[in-house]
Motif scaffolding. Structure first.
Motif, mmCIF file in Angstrom:
data_model
loop_
_atom_site.group_PDB
_atom_site.id
_atom_site.type_symbol
_atom_site.label_atom_id
_atom_site.label_comp_id
_atom_site.label_asym_id
_atom_site.label_seq_id
_atom_site.Cartn_x
_atom_site.Cartn_y
_atom_site.Cartn_z
ATOM 1 N N VAL A 192 0.504 -2.529 -8.364
ATOM 2 C CA VAL A 192 -0.916 -2.877 -8.273
ATOM 3 C C VAL A 192 -1.055 -4.377 -8.007
ATOM 4 O O VAL A 192 -1.825 -4.797 -7.128
ATOM 5 C CB VAL A 192 -1.673 -2.451 -9.555
ATOM 6 C CG1 VAL A 192 -3.077 -3.050 -9.597
ATOM 7 C CG2 VAL A 192 -1.752 -0.927 -9.647
ATOM 8 N N ARG A 193 -0.299 -5.195 -8.726
ATOM 9 C CA ARG A 193 -0.364 -6.656 -8.533
ATOM 10 C C ARG A 193 0.028 -7.042 -7.106
ATOM 11 O O ARG A 193 -0.590 -7.919 -6.492
ATOM 12 C CB ARG A 193 0.537 -7.360 -9.540
ATOM 13 C CG ARG A 193 -0.001 -7.310 -10.951
ATOM 14 C CD ARG A 193 0.906 -8.077 -11.913
ATOM 15 N NE ARG A 193 0.650 -7.653 -13.270
ATOM 16 C CZ ARG A 193 1.561 -7.190 -14.105
ATOM 17 N NH1 ARG A 193 2.837 -7.108 -13.744
ATOM 18 N NH2 ARG A 193 1.224 -6.813 -15.319
ATOM 19 N N LEU B 21 -5.562 -4.030 -1.680
ATOM 20 C CA LEU B 21 -6.173 -3.235 -2.744
ATOM 21 C C LEU B 21 -7.384 -3.958 -3.304
ATOM 22 O O LEU B 21 -7.322 -5.160 -3.597
ATOM 23 C CB LEU B 21 -5.144 -2.990 -3.862
ATOM 24 C CG LEU B 21 -5.558 -2.067 -4.996
ATOM 25 C CD1 LEU B 21 -5.825 -0.646 -4.487
ATOM 26 C CD2 LEU B 21 -4.457 -2.030 -6.068
ATOM 27 N N SER B 22 -8.455 -3.246 -3.454
ATOM 28 C CA SER B 22 -9.672 -3.827 -4.014
ATOM 29 C C SER B 22 -9.389 -4.426 -5.382
ATOM 30 O O SER B 22 -8.713 -3.805 -6.205
ATOM 31 C CB SER B 22 -10.743 -2.744 -4.152
ATOM 32 O OG SER B 22 -11.831 -3.229 -4.912
ATOM 33 N N PRO B 23 -9.933 -5.606 -5.636
ATOM 34 C CA PRO B 23 -9.758 -6.202 -6.968
ATOM 35 C C PRO B 23 -10.400 -5.347 -8.063
ATOM 36 O O PRO B 23 -10.061 -5.481 -9.230
ATOM 37 C CB PRO B 23 -10.438 -7.561 -6.869
ATOM 38 C CG PRO B 23 -10.898 -7.727 -5.482
ATOM 39 C CD PRO B 23 -10.650 -6.480 -4.722
ATOM 40 N N ASP B 24 -11.315 -4.472 -7.672
ATOM 41 C CA ASP B 24 -11.955 -3.575 -8.638
ATOM 42 C C ASP B 24 -11.003 -2.502 -9.162
ATOM 43 O O ASP B 24 -11.262 -1.903 -10.202
ATOM 44 C CB ASP B 24 -13.172 -2.878 -8.017
ATOM 45 C CG ASP B 24 -14.302 -3.843 -7.709
ATOM 46 O OD1 ASP B 24 -14.324 -4.940 -8.317
ATOM 47 O OD2 ASP B 24 -15.148 -3.508 -6.879
ATOM 48 N N GLY C 110 -3.833 -8.458 -0.527
ATOM 49 C CA GLY C 110 -5.217 -8.256 -0.100
ATOM 50 C C GLY C 110 -5.549 -6.850 0.352
ATOM 51 O O GLY C 110 -6.631 -6.612 0.873
ATOM 52 N N THR D 226 -7.833 -1.600 -10.990
ATOM 53 C CA THR D 226 -6.977 -2.303 -11.943
ATOM 54 C C THR D 226 -5.750 -1.480 -12.312
ATOM 55 O O THR D 226 -5.662 -0.292 -11.999
ATOM 56 C CB THR D 226 -7.762 -2.615 -13.229
ATOM 57 O OG1 THR D 226 -8.059 -1.371 -13.891
ATOM 58 C CG2 THR D 226 -9.043 -3.378 -12.929
ATOM 59 N N GLU D 227 -4.849 -2.132 -13.005
ATOM 60 C CA GLU D 227 -3.679 -1.434 -13.550
ATOM 61 C C GLU D 227 -4.129 -0.305 -14.468
ATOM 62 O O GLU D 227 -3.533 0.769 -14.483
ATOM 63 C CB GLU D 227 -2.799 -2.419 -14.316
ATOM 64 C CG GLU D 227 -2.242 -3.517 -13.444
ATOM 65 C CD GLU D 227 -1.697 -4.699 -14.229
ATOM 66 O OE1 GLU D 227 -1.494 -4.584 -15.456
ATOM 67 O OE2 GLU D 227 -1.472 -5.749 -13.605
ATOM 68 N N TRP E 111 -8.636 1.157 -1.402
ATOM 69 C CA TRP E 111 -8.075 0.259 -0.410
ATOM 70 C C TRP E 111 -9.185 -0.453 0.340
ATOM 71 O O TRP E 111 -10.237 0.116 0.610
ATOM 72 C CB TRP E 111 -7.180 1.039 0.570
ATOM 73 C CG TRP E 111 -6.057 1.689 -0.147
ATOM 74 C CD1 TRP E 111 -5.920 3.023 -0.411
ATOM 75 C CD2 TRP E 111 -4.935 1.050 -0.749
ATOM 76 N NE1 TRP E 111 -4.775 3.247 -1.127
ATOM 77 C CE2 TRP E 111 -4.148 2.048 -1.356
ATOM 78 C CE3 TRP E 111 -4.511 -0.267 -0.841
ATOM 79 C CZ2 TRP E 111 -2.974 1.771 -2.040
ATOM 80 C CZ3 TRP E 111 -3.344 -0.544 -1.519
ATOM 81 C CH2 TRP E 111 -2.584 0.470 -2.107
ATOM 82 N N HIS F 48 -2.733 -6.187 -4.748
ATOM 83 C CA HIS F 48 -3.807 -7.183 -4.887
ATOM 84 C C HIS F 48 -3.405 -8.470 -4.163
ATOM 85 O O HIS F 48 -4.217 -9.065 -3.448
ATOM 86 C CB HIS F 48 -4.085 -7.496 -6.363
ATOM 87 C CG HIS F 48 -4.890 -6.464 -7.061
ATOM 88 N ND1 HIS F 48 -4.785 -6.253 -8.408
ATOM 89 C CD2 HIS F 48 -5.818 -5.580 -6.626
ATOM 90 C CE1 HIS F 48 -5.615 -5.287 -8.773
ATOM 91 N NE2 HIS F 48 -6.253 -4.863 -7.702
ATOM 92 N N ARG G 71 0.831 -1.210 0.000
ATOM 93 C CA ARG G 71 0.000 0.000 0.000
ATOM 94 C C ARG G 71 0.860 1.252 0.000
ATOM 95 O O ARG G 71 0.648 2.162 -0.794
ATOM 96 C CB ARG G 71 -0.946 0.000 1.206
ATOM 97 C CG ARG G 71 -1.790 1.264 1.250
ATOM 98 C CD ARG G 71 -2.761 1.298 2.396
ATOM 99 N NE ARG G 71 -3.522 2.545 2.354
ATOM 100 C CZ ARG G 71 -4.700 2.701 2.891
ATOM 101 N NH1 ARG G 71 -5.289 1.709 3.526
ATOM 102 N NH2 ARG G 71 -5.314 3.871 2.823
#
Length: 175
Positions: A121-122, A130-133, A128, A135-136, A171, A125, A72
Motif C-alpha cells: 500500500v505504501r 493508489l488514492s491516498p484515501d 501515485g 489505507t492499510e 486506483w 501511494h 499496482r
C-alpha cells in the motif's frame, strides 16, 4: 506424536482451525486425553503443525507478488492471491482472520504477510497510483471481509466481485 501431527494437519487443512479436536484424536487413533497431554491446548497443536504450511504458502504468494513490475500489479496480485488462499484453505483463512490469537507461532507468520500488505500500500501511494484515501486499514478490512465471506456458506454470490470493484475504485485515473 507423528500420527497426531499428521492427523491434525489433515483435519485442520480440510476443516479449518476450529475443527473438533476429538476428530483429530480419532483420526490419529488416540484419546482426546492423549492429545491434550502431548500438546496442552488447541493453540499449541496449531503452532505445532500449521506455521510451516502457512509460511510456505504465504512465501509463495509473496514471491509471485514481488515478481510483478509495478506497485499496482503487486498490490492487486497480493489482494487476489490472499483471497484465493482464504477461499481455498480453511486453516490459513482462520490464521489470517486471527481466530486463535494464542497460536503465537502462526501469528508471527501472518504478521509477516500483513507487513508485506502494508508495504505494498505504501509503495502504491509513493508512486501515485493508489488514492491516498485507500489505507492499510482498508486493505485489511477487504481481506477480513473476504475471509469471513469465504467461510460463510450462505454468503452472497457476488462478494468477490464487490471486493474487486472496491479495489478497482481505489486506483487513481492516471494509472
Amino acid at each position: 506424536m507423528a500420527k497426531l501431527r499428521a492427523a491434525a494437519l489433515d483435519v485442520f487443512l480440510a476443516k479449518g482451525l476450529d475443527a473438533p479436536l476429538e476428530e483429530i484424536a480419532r483420526a490419529a487413533g488416540v484419546s482426546i486425553g492423549t492429545l491434550y497431554n502431548r500438546f496442552g491446548s488447541r493453540e499449541s497443536l496449531i503452532d505445532a503443525v500449521i506455521p510451516d504450511v502457512a509460511g510456505n504458502r504465504l512465501q509463495t504468494l509473496a514471491a509471485t507478488v514481488m515478481a510483478k513490475d509495478t506497485p499496482r500489479r503487486r498490490l492487486e496480485a497480493f489482494v487476489h492471491g490472499m483471497i484465493d488462499l482464504q477461499r481455498d484453505d480453511p486453516a490459513l483463512n482462520d490464521a489470517i482472520l486471527r481466530r486463535y490469537p494464542d497460536a503465537v507461532a502462526l501469528l508471527g507468520i501472518c504478521d509477516r504477510s500483513a507487513e508485506l500488505g502494508q508495504d505494498l500500500v505504501r509503495a502504491a501511494h509513493a508512486d501515485g497510483s493508489l488514492s491516498p484515501d485507500f489505507t492499510e486499514h482498508d486493505l485489511f478490512c477487504m481481506l477480513w471481509l473476504a475471509g469471513t465471506a469465504s467461510r460463510e456458506p450462505h454468503a452472497p454470490a457476488g462478494w468477490h466481485r464487490v471486493i474487486t470493484r472496491a479495489l478497482d475504485a481505489a486506483w487513481l485515473a492516471a494509472t
